[in-house]
Design a protein around this motif. Structure first.
Motif, short mmCIF file in Angstrom:
data_model
loop_
_atom_site.label_atom_id
_atom_site.label_comp_id
_atom_site.label_asym_id
_atom_site.label_seq_id
_atom_site.Cartn_x
_atom_site.Cartn_y
_atom_site.Cartn_z
N VAL A 110 0.84 -1.20 0.00
CA VAL A 110 0.00 0.00 0.00
C VAL A 110 0.87 1.24 0.00
N PRO A 117 0.14 4.98 0.53
CA PRO A 117 -1.01 5.77 0.91
C PRO A 117 -0.91 7.24 0.61
N ASP A 144 -8.38 -2.47 2.47
CA ASP A 144 -7.64 -1.49 3.25
C ASP A 144 -6.68 -2.10 4.27
N GLU A 146 -0.50 -3.49 7.77
CA GLU A 146 -0.76 -2.16 7.20
C GLU A 146 -2.26 -1.94 7.10
N GLN A 190 -4.97 1.03 5.91
CA GLN A 190 -5.20 2.31 5.24
C GLN A 190 -6.34 3.03 5.95
N ASP A 249 -7.55 7.70 2.45
CA ASP A 249 -6.75 7.78 1.22
C ASP A 249 -5.39 8.42 1.47
N LEU A 309 -1.73 6.10 6.40
CA LEU A 309 -1.44 4.69 6.57
C LEU A 309 -0.89 4.43 7.97
N GLY A 321 1.46 9.83 6.26
CA GLY A 321 0.36 10.40 5.51
C GLY A 321 0.57 11.84 5.11
#
Length: 744
Positions: free
Chosen positions: A18, A20, A235, A294, A296, A299, A302, A352
């Protein structure tokens, strides 16, 4: 001293991982790295970093961490005298020249998928079939923490794909070299993907030991890795990896030219022992569990958890023979070591974007290590027909707690071309150790203990300006530290040393010119050290007594230049150069050492005097140079023929701190300059199902350049009264072989 970047071949972020946050999107063919805990285009990361991708590793035959220095010359990797599978790392003059001690740490951090590996015993590069390797040059105190004053090496493994496929390779060569590596990706089971890897290597020693069971320089390994990735929902991702391995080796062989003619029958043959020397295998077994979670959160945010356990058991059998003798005082030296270490780590990361102009990376970190190191050393005094057996048992525990944060702001000026990054890390360390020791059965130390508690705050700031899409400059200020500890070999085990601190200043240029045909990067830096950890002889008679103390101030300055020229898709030329200059400004004469008149009446110094002239900074090469090229010189239908060649040079270095310019015979404590040429010829063709066959012929050390290498040791004195001779191993002779690799 930095490896040139092969920017023409893409390296993508791990499949399924991921990502993020918004990243600077790369141009086609750009390299993607995660050195700052997030995916970024390599040329937009405002730090000095070398990224070595899987294709480069394969084409250049890099199969172990020891080979890595030939590709990333800023990284100095040498084999420890006790065992060739234990490596000592140094970068920009920072490292650990005694990795066999569990009561002290190094200055270059080694990581696998972001998990810290505290002890270098048994570290394998084949394990997990790396996707790429990132070498971060310079202090990394904010995101990576303690013991990264020189830099960090992060090995990124390939993750499971969930699709059937894999690869297998078989190599053979000089001295009965056999190396096999196999990797299989299984089809996904619902939302679960699994991958397995196994590696094997065996090679005879190159120093013959006639009349004995084993030769010097033998090496063998077998290891396996299982990696799994589970995505129960979009996610949330779970990754687990399990490693299990065994390394079996015999140590380097040391020779002492000064003994020829002085000890009857002695010869300084670098490839044959002077007499049968008893030797047993050194064996390291290790197991790793790594769990990454992980989630999420949105959007833009993370949450990541990294949990790991590593257990290591190792035996090391060492026989120097008479190599540590002087012509007038012959003696034999043998030692047997056992190591058992357990390491636990837990890290939480929050990564993030707060706004489109402000991102952040923060985390909490916990580390715990326990170690057990009993060892026996036998000195044989040939003139008297007597032996001295010293038996030592070390127990050590270490804990570290840290919290860190880093944020980058893009101000609304200059068309968003400026990025300001600030960060900091607070660490608290706890360290305890004990020692028991007997000499010929007589008790010397009975559960002698030491204990330390210390805190550190390491800030950093970085200002980067993207002048054009192809040119960036940056200025970086950072602090970092290497943890304190104690010396297993000190006279007084209650004596400890504190953290070594570094303040670093760096300016850099990253550019891609002439429509990206030329990648040209430069970094210049100044590192200032305070409370420098110095290792030195502490007894004027017994030179096996080694102390460590915070006694110095020093500076290291340098320049690193990387250049890659790719005039066509079939031709890539790379060059890198590094310059280092060290200045040891102060070393304080400490009480209880050879400079203290109360201990050594012949010393002309008083406690507190500056004795910097008797010391130097080890493993600081003045010049480093790598020139390499890859050329696909013929394409015939589906067949391609390519050649790779590389020349590596590195200046001679001092291998001990106690070899300063005022020490008589200090030049004996140096290795010799490295001049090495490797070559590889490869035929590649596709096979059914879109896969590939690759057949290679290779030569390592093509011109058979032999030199004093690794841990050259001065013999017959101390940093105060000087050295009379040296004992040293020599590097491995030329290796010629072939490799077949199939992808399926």
């Amino acid at each position: 001293m930095a490896m040139a970047l092969s920017a023409a071949v893409p390296v993508h972020a791990q499949e399924g991982q991921v990502q993020p946050v918004s990243v600077d999107m790369p141009a086609p063919g750009e390299i993607i790295v995660t050195a700052q805990r997030r995916a970024q285009a390599l040329q937009t990361v405002p730090i000095a970093i070398t990224a070595i991708q899987s294709d480069t590793l394969q084409s250049q035959g890099v199969t172990s961490l020891a080979n890595l220095a030939a590709i990333a010359p800023s990284l100095n990797v040498v084999a420890y005298p006790n065992s060739s599978d234990t490596l000592a790392f140094a970068m920009r003059g920072q490292g650990n020249n005694d990795p066999g001690q569990i009561t002290r740490d190094g200055g270059v951090g080694v990581y696998i998928d972001g998990f810290y590996i505290a002890r270098p015993q048994g570290a394998l590069l084949d394990l997990g079939e790396p996707e790429r390797i990132e070498v971060l040059r310079g202090p990394q105190g904010t995101l990576y923490g303690r013991n990264t004053t020189g830099g960090a090496v992060n090995i990124i493994t390939r993750q499971p794909t969930g699709e059937w496929g894999g690869s297998a390779s078989l190599s053979f060569g000089s001295r009965n070299l056999v190396r096999a590596l196999g990797s299989v990706d299984l089809p996904s089971f619902g939302n679960l993907a699994i991958k397995g890897t196994i590696s094997y290597k065996s090679k005879d020693g190159w120093v013959k030991n006639p009349g004995a069971q084993l030769n010097f320089g033998e090496f063998g390994q077998i290891a396996g890795r299982i990696a799994a990735e589970w995505k129960p929902v979009d996610d949330f991702t779970v990754r687990y990896a399990f490693d299990l391995g065994r390394v079996r080796s015999t140590p380097p062989y040391y020779v002492n030219p000064a003994l020829v003619g002085a000890i009857p029958g002695y010869s300084a043959d670098r490839d044959r022992t002077y007499a049968p020397l008893d030797l047993d295998y050194s064996v390291t077994k290790f197991v790793d569990h790594q769990l990454t979670l992980e989630y999420q959160l949105s959007d833009a945010v993370l949450l990541r958890s990294l949990s790991a356990y590593r257990g290591t058991r190792a035996t090391q059998d060492v026989n120097y023979g008479v190599a540590q003798s002087t012509p007038f005082f012959p003696l034999t030296v043998e030692s047997q070591h056992y190591y058992r270490t357990k390491q636990y780590t837990q890290e939480f990361q929050l990564i993030g974007d707060i706004t489109s102009r402000l991102d952040f990376t923060g985390g909490l970190y916990y580390f715990k290590e326990s170690g057990y190191h009993p060892f026996d050393t036998t000195l044989g005094y040939l003139l008297f027909g007597a032996e001295q057996l010293t038996q030592t048992v070390i127990h050590a525990k270490s804990e570290s707690y840290a919290a860190y944060a880093q944020s980058t702001w893009t101000p609304p000026v200059f068309d968003d071309r400026i990025k300001l990054t600030v960060g900091g890390r607070y660490t608290r360390d706890l360290r305890d150790a004990s020692r028991d020791r007997t000499i010929n059965g007589a008790l010397v130390d009975d559960n002698i203990t030491n204990s330390q508690r210390f805190n550190n705050f390491s800030p950093m700031a970085n200002l980067a300006v993207q002048w054009t899409p192809q040119m960036m400059t940056y200025f970086r200020f950072s602090k970092a530290y290497k943890a304190g500890g104690s010396s297993e070999l000190s006279k007084d085990f209650t004596q400890t040393f504190g953290p070594e601190k570094i303040t670093a200043y760096e300016v850099g240029l990253k550019s891609q010119l002439f429509d990206r045909l030329l990648t040209f990067n430069v970094a210049a830096f100044l590192n200032k050290f305070d409370d420098l950890q110095i290792i030195f002889g502490a007894d004027p008679v017994d030179t096996s007594i080694i102390a460590s103390a915070n006694a110095g101030k020093a500076e290291i300055k340098g320049v690193e230049i990387d250049a890659t020229l790719q005039p066509s898709p079939d031709l890539s030329l790379r060059a890198s150069y590094g310059y280092l200059k060290s200045d040891l400004k102060q070393v304080v004469a400490l009480p209880g050492t050879i400079f203290d008149p109360a201990v050594n009446p012949s010393s002309p110094f008083n406690v507190g005097d500056n004795v910097a002239g008797y010391f130097t900074l080890p493993y600081v090469p003045k010049h480093s140079l790598t020139l390499s090229g890859d050329w696909t010189f013929l394409r015939a239908g589906d067949n391609a023929f390519a050649v790779h060649g590389a020349y590596t040079y590195q200046s001679a270095v001092f291998t001990s701190a106690g070899a300063g310019p005022l020490v008589p015979g200090h030049e004996l404590y140096t290795n010799q300059a490295t001049r090495n040429v490797n070559a590889r010829l490869t035929w590649t063709r596709p096979i059914p199902a879109g896969k590939q066959l690759r057949v290679s012929l290779f030569a390592e050390n093509l011109f058979n350049n032999r030199r004093r290498s690794d841990f050259t040791i001065g013999v017959g004195g101390t940093a105060f009264d000087g050295f009379q001779s040296f004992t040293t191993p020599y590097n491995e002779p030329r290796t010629i072989g072939g490799e077949v690799r199939v992808e399926f």
